[in-house]
Design a protein around this motif. Structure first.
Motif, PDB file in Angstrom:
ATOM      1  N   ASP A  16       0.825  -1.209   0.000  1.00  0.00           N
ATOM      2  CA  ASP A  16       0.000   0.000   0.000  1.00  0.00           C
ATOM      3  C   ASP A  16       0.858   1.259   0.000  1.00  0.00           C
ATOM      4  OD1 ASP A  16      -2.165  -1.687   0.080  1.00  0.00           O
ATOM      5  OD2 ASP A  16      -2.471  -1.499   2.249  1.00  0.00           O
ATOM      6  N   GLY A  17       1.961   1.229   0.753  1.00  0.00           N
ATOM      7  CA  GLY A  17       2.828   2.399   0.815  1.00  0.00           C
ATOM      8  C   GLY A  17       3.454   2.732  -0.519  1.00  0.00           C
ATOM      9  N   ALA A  18       3.866   1.707  -1.260  1.00  0.00           N
ATOM     10  CA  ALA A  18       4.449   1.947  -2.580  1.00  0.00           C
ATOM     11  C   ALA A  18       3.414   2.544  -3.527  1.00  0.00           C
ATOM     12  CB  ALA A  18       5.005   0.632  -3.146  1.00  0.00           C
ATOM     13  N   PHE A  19       2.200   2.023  -3.475  1.00  0.00           N
ATOM     14  CA  PHE A  19       1.141   2.555  -4.334  1.00  0.00           C
ATOM     15  C   PHE A  19       0.824   4.004  -3.969  1.00  0.00           C
ATOM     16  CE2 PHE A  19      -3.503   2.862  -5.401  1.00  0.00           C
ATOM     17  CZ  PHE A  19      -3.332   2.850  -6.782  1.00  0.00           C
TER      18      PHE A  19
ATOM     19  N   SER B 267      10.521   6.438  -6.097  1.00  0.00           N
ATOM     20  CA  SER B 267      10.661   5.668  -4.847  1.00  0.00           C
ATOM     21  C   SER B 267       9.605   4.566  -4.762  1.00  0.00           C
ATOM     22  CB  SER B 267      10.550   6.607  -3.642  1.00  0.00           C
ATOM     23  OG  SER B 267      11.533   7.616  -3.687  1.00  0.00           O
ATOM     24  N   GLY B 268       8.351   4.920  -5.066  1.00  0.00           N
ATOM     25  CA  GLY B 268       7.292   3.921  -5.027  1.00  0.00           C
ATOM     26  C   GLY B 268       7.484   2.837  -6.058  1.00  0.00           C
ATOM     27  N   THR B 269       7.958   3.212  -7.247  1.00  0.00           N
ATOM     28  CA  THR B 269       8.176   2.213  -8.303  1.00  0.00           C
ATOM     29  C   THR B 269       9.272   1.237  -7.913  1.00  0.00           C
ATOM     30  OG1 THR B 269       7.473   3.819  -9.975  1.00  0.00           O
ATOM     31  CG2 THR B 269       8.723   1.908 -10.735  1.00  0.00           C
ATOM     32  N   ILE B 270      10.382   1.756  -7.389  1.00  0.00           N
ATOM     33  CA  ILE B 270      11.484   0.881  -6.962  1.00  0.00           C
ATOM     34  C   ILE B 270      11.025  -0.042  -5.844  1.00  0.00           C
ATOM     35  CG2 ILE B 270      13.767   0.867  -5.873  1.00  0.00           C
ATOM     36  CD1 ILE B 270      14.329   3.494  -7.391  1.00  0.00           C
TER      37      ILE B 270
END
Length: 704
Positions: free
Chosen positions: A494-497, A524-527
Motif C-alpha cells: 500500500d505504501g508503494a502505491f 521511490s514507489g516504483t522501486i
C-alpha cells in the motif's frame, strides 16, 4: 537558520500556481477517504480527524494570512471531511450479513436479473423477506433453471446455498465483503432447481434486457457479447477466453461503459442535432444551435446512462460529460483539469467508497493524464492547427495519438498492477488502433443497424458490425499472444502505491518547474514495488486452499481446485501461466490426506482432506516441519518449528502469504480491525445438520 526566505519562496511559488490550487481539493478529500480505509480502528479515525482539525487551526494561527496557510488549512479540513464522509456512509448503508454458510429455502422478490451467458448462468439480486436472512442477497442460477417470466418485481420460491460475502482469499485479492457492504448485499450463493415462479414480473423485461437479447440474437458468440456491452453495458455473453484477451491487450476498458462511450454518444448526438437544425434557416438565425445541441447531448448522456444500468462508473462518466457540456454552454474550454476535478469532487461526495476501487482510479487517472498532457505548453504548440499538407497533419495526429496512448498506459499501469497484479506492455499501441476503430466504426455501425432493424433492413449492417468486432477481437488476441504482452507482478505494498499516486498527481496537477519533484515519490514507489519479493506460500482464509512456489512456478495443494481459486492464487502468486499441482512436483510428497513440500530449506506440511490423521503420527510429522497448514483445528501436540496455520489462527488472520527468504508474513485481516465488514455477523441461520465422518484410516506421509 531563518525559515523566512523559504516561506517567501513557497508563497511566490503558490502565487504562480494559484489557479491550480483548487485541483487539490478532491485529492485531499479522497486522501481522507483513503485514510479511513487504511486505519484499522475507530479510535484512530477519530484521532486522525481531530489531529487534522488541530493542524488546520495551527496553520491559520501561524500562517498570518498567507496563501500557504490557507492551502494547508483547506487541505486538512478537506481530508478530515473525507474521513468523516466515508465513515458516515459506511454506517448509513449498514445492513445485516449472513453469519455462516447454510442451505435455505426462501420466497423472494426479484430486484435485478443479470445474464452471464458465457458462463451459462443468470445472476439474481433478491429480497428474501425472511426473518433470519439478510434483506438483500445475490444468487446465481443455471440458465436452464430460470423460470419463464422472471424479471424485476417477480416473486419466486427456491432453495439456495448461501454464504457471507467473501473477503479477500489471500492478501491482495479482490475483497467482495467490502464491496457487498456498501451495496447492501448480505449473502451470496448458488440456487438449486426447481425454481418456482409464484408471481411473474409485472411487466415485460426492461429495455436494457430486451436490447441485449436482440443484439445477441443478431451476432453470436463473443462478438455479440461485445456488441451488447457497447450498447447496454452487459458483458455476460463474452467468453472468459476473449475477456482475458481483451484485458491482456489493455482493451478491457472498451467493454465497460465509460467516458469513451459517453463521449461517442454525446458527440454523435450533438453533430446530428446541429446538422439537422442548421437546415432550417429560421432556427439557425434566431437560436443558439450549439446550446440546443449541448442540451440534446446532455439528454443523450443521461438516457444512455439509464439504459446501461446506471452503474457508478457510468454515472461518473455522465457527470463529467454534463460538466463539459455546461462549460461549452458557458463558452468555456471543452475540457480542463478543473472540470475533471469538479467531476471527481461530485463522485467522492456522493460515493466516497468508490475512491478505493479500481474503476474510479482508472477512469480519473486516464482523463487526468490526457488533459494534463494536452494542457502542457509544448503539446499545445505541437497540436496547434496550421496550414500544412494533409500528410503532415495526419502524421501530427498520429504522434499526438501515440503520445496520448503512452501517457495513459503509464498512468494506468501502476493501478492495474496494484489491483490486478498484471502489467500490460503493448496496451498503448493496441489502443491507438482499437479506440478510433470502436468509436468511429463499430459504434456508429451498431447504432445504424439498430435503427434499420425498426424497418427490417438491419441485416447488412449487422454483417458489417460482426466483421468489425471480429477485427477488434483479432487485434486483442494477437496482442495478448505476443511475447511479454502481460507480466505478472507481486502484490504491491500500500505504501508503494501511495507514493506512486502522490508522485503522479504532483506531476499532473502543477504547472511550473516544481512539478518535477513528483519524480521523487514516483521513482521511490516504483522501486519499492519492483523489489517486493513474490510469496513462497499462499494460504486462503479457510485453510482449504494453499499454493507453494516451486521451480516451475506456483503449485496448488489440491488437485481439484476451481477455476476462480486457481486464478486468484496464480495472480497473487505473480505467475503468468496456469498454476501446477503440488502432487506432480519433485519437491513434494503427497497422499490423499497430507502433503509435505520443500521450499529451499523450509519444510511445509499441509492437510489435503477433512479426514483425521492419527494424533501421534501427526505430532511426529509436525515436529519435523517448519510450517503446518490445515483447514481444521490441529491438536496441541502438533508443534511445528516456526508457524502453525490452522483454523483458529486463520480465523484471526484471514488469508496469509509467506516469503521464506525474508521471513515476512502478510495477512488479510489486521488485529483489532473495526471496519464494519469485519465485525461479527448479525444474522444467525439455522444450524446445519451434522455429517457422518469416514471410518477408513487415511494414509499420510512420514515425518522424515
Amino acid at each position: 537558520m531563518s525559515l523566512a526566505p523559504m516561506a517567501a519562496a513557497i508563497e511566490r511559488r503558490l502565487e504562480a500556481e494559484r489557479d491550480r490550487l483548487p485541483l487539490w481539493l478532491p485529492v485531499m478529500l479522497g486522501a481522507g477517504v483513503a485514510a479511513w480505509f487504511a486505519l484499522p480502528r475507530a479510535a484512530w479515525w477519530s484521532a486522525t480527524a481531530l489531529a487534522l482539525l488541530a493542524f488546520a487551526l495551527a496553520a491559520v494561527a501561524m500562517g498570518r494570512g498567507g496563501r500557504c496557510a490557507r492551502m494547508l488549512m483547506i487541505g486538512a479540513l478537506a481530508m478530515a471531511a473525507g474521513l468523516g464522509l466515508v465513515w458516515w456512509r459506511a454506517e448509513r448503508v449498514a445492513a445485516p450479513v449472513l453469519a455462516r454458510p447454510a442451505v435455505v429455502a426462501m420466497t423472494a422478490s426479484v430486484v435485478r436479473v443479470e445474464s452471464l451467458a458465457a458462463r451459462d448462468l443468470v445472476r439474481l439480486t433478491l429480497l428474501p423477506g425472511v426473518a433470519d436472512l439478510p434483506p438483500r442477497v445475490r444468487v446465481n442460477l443455471a440458465t436452464a433453471d430460470v423460470p419463464v417470466g422472471i424479471g424485476p418485481g417477480a416473486t419466486i420460491r427456491l432453495r439456495a446455498r448461501l454464504m457471507p460475502p467473501p473477503e479477500a482469499a489471500v492478501p491482495g485479492a479482490y475483497n467482495y465483503a467490502r464491496v457487498g457492504w456498501f451495496t447492501g448485499i448480505g449473502a451470496t450463493g448458488r440456487g438449486f432447481a426447481p425454481v418456482v415462479m409464484l408471481t411473474p414480473s409485472r411487466g415485460q423485461s426492461g429495455l436494457r434486457t430486451r436490447l441485449g437479447a436482440h443484439i445477441t440474437q443478431r451476432i453470436a458468440g463473443s462478438a455479440g457479447g461485445i456488441a451488447s456491452a457497447l450498447a447496454t453495458g452487459d458483458t455476460g455473453a463474452i467468453t472468459q477466453t476473449d475477456a482475458d484477451a481483451m484485458r491482456a491487450a489493455g482493451l478491457a476498458h472498451l467493454l465497460s461503459v465509460s467516458g469513451l462511450h459517453i463521449t461517442a454518444v454525446v458527440t454523435a448526438t450533438m453533430v446530428i442535432v446541429l446538422r439537422l437544425l442548421a437546415l432550417v434557416p429560421a432556427l439557425a438565425l434566431r437560436v443558439r444551435l450549439p446550446l440546443v445541441a449541448a442540451g440534446a447531448g446532455a439528454l443523450a448522456a443521461i438516457g444512455y446512462t439509464l439504459l446501461t444500468g446506471a452503474e457508478v462508473p457510468t454515472i461518473r462518466s455522465c457527470v463529467a460529460a454534463l460538466l463539459v457540456l455546461v462549460g461549452l454552454a458557458l463558452g468555456r474550454e471543452a475540457m480542463t483539469l478543473r472540470l475533471v476535478a469538479a467531476g471527481a469532487l461530485v463522485v467522492v461526495i456522493v460515493w466516497p467508497e468508490a475512491v478505493a476501487g479500481p474503476s474510479f482510479q482508472l477512469s480519473f487517472a486516464a482523463i487526468t493524464a490526457i488533459v494534463a498532457l494536452h494542457e502542457h505548453p509544448v503539446m499545445r504548440a505541437f497540436a496547434m492547427q496550421r496550414d500544412e499538407a494533409w500528410w503532415r497533419r495526419l502524421a501530427r495526429g498520429g504522434v499526438l495519438l501515440l503520445a496520448t496512448g503512452v501517457v495513459v498506459e503509464a498512468a494506468l499501469m501502476p493501478i492495474a498492477a496494484y489491483h490486478f497484479h498484471k502489467a500490460g506492455l503493448y496496451g498503448a499501441l493496441a489502443n491507438i488502433v482499437a479506440i478510433p476503430w470502436t468509436t468511429f466504426v463499430v459504434m456508429p455501425l451498431e447504432v445504424l443497424a439498430l435503427l434499420l432493424d425498426a424497418v427490417g433492413l438491419g441485416a447488412p449492417l449487422w454483417w458489417l458490425v460482426t466483421h468489425a468486432i471480429a477485427a477488434l477481437l483479432g487485434l486483442a488476441r494477437a496482442v495478448a499472444a505476443a511475447p511479454g504482452a502481460v507480466s505478472a507482478v507481486p502484490v504491491m505494498p500500500d505504501g508503494a502505491f501511495a507514493l506512486i499516486v502522490i508522485g503522479g498527481l504532483w506531476l499532473a496537477l502543477w504547472r511550473t518547474g516544481w512539478r518535477r519533484w513528483g519524480l521523487v515519490p514516483l521513482a521511490s514507489g516504483t522501486i519499492w514495488a519492483l523489489t517486493v519479493p513474490s510469496p513462497d506460500l499462499l494460504v486462503t482464509g479457510d485453510g482449504r486452499h494453499a499454493a507453494i512456489r516451486t521451480t516451475t512456478g506456483i503449485s496448488l495443494l489440491r488437485d481439484r481446485t476451481g477455476d476462480y481459486m486457481r486464478a486468484v492464487l496464480g495472480e497473487t502468486g505473480a505467475i503468468d501461466g496456469e498454476p501446477g499441482l503440488l502432487s506432480e512436483t519433485t519437491t513434494a510428497r503427497c497422499t490423499a490426506d497430507l502433503c509435505l513440500a520443500m521450499v529451499g530449506r523450509w519444510r511445509v506440511l499441509m492437510t489435503r482432506s477433512v479426514y483425521l490423521v492419527p494424533v501421534n503420527d501427526l505430532a511426529d510429522a509436525c515436529r519435523n516441519a517448519d510450517v503446518v497448514v490445515s483447514e481444521r483445528r490441529l491438536p496441541r501436540t502438533c508443534r511445528p518449528r516456526w508457524l502453525r496455520l490452522d483454523r483458529p489462527v486463520l480465523t484471526g488472520t484471514g488469508g496469509i502469504t509467506v516469503n521464506f527468504t525474508s521471513e515476512t508474513i502478510r495477512t488479510v485481516r489486521t488485529a483489532g480491525d473495526e471496519h464494519p465488514w469485519r465485525q461479527p455477523p448479525t444474522v444467525m441461520p439455522p444450524r446445519p445438520p451434522r455429517q457422518e465422518s469416514r471410518s477408513v484410516r487415511p494414509k499420510w506421509p512420514g515425518g522424515s
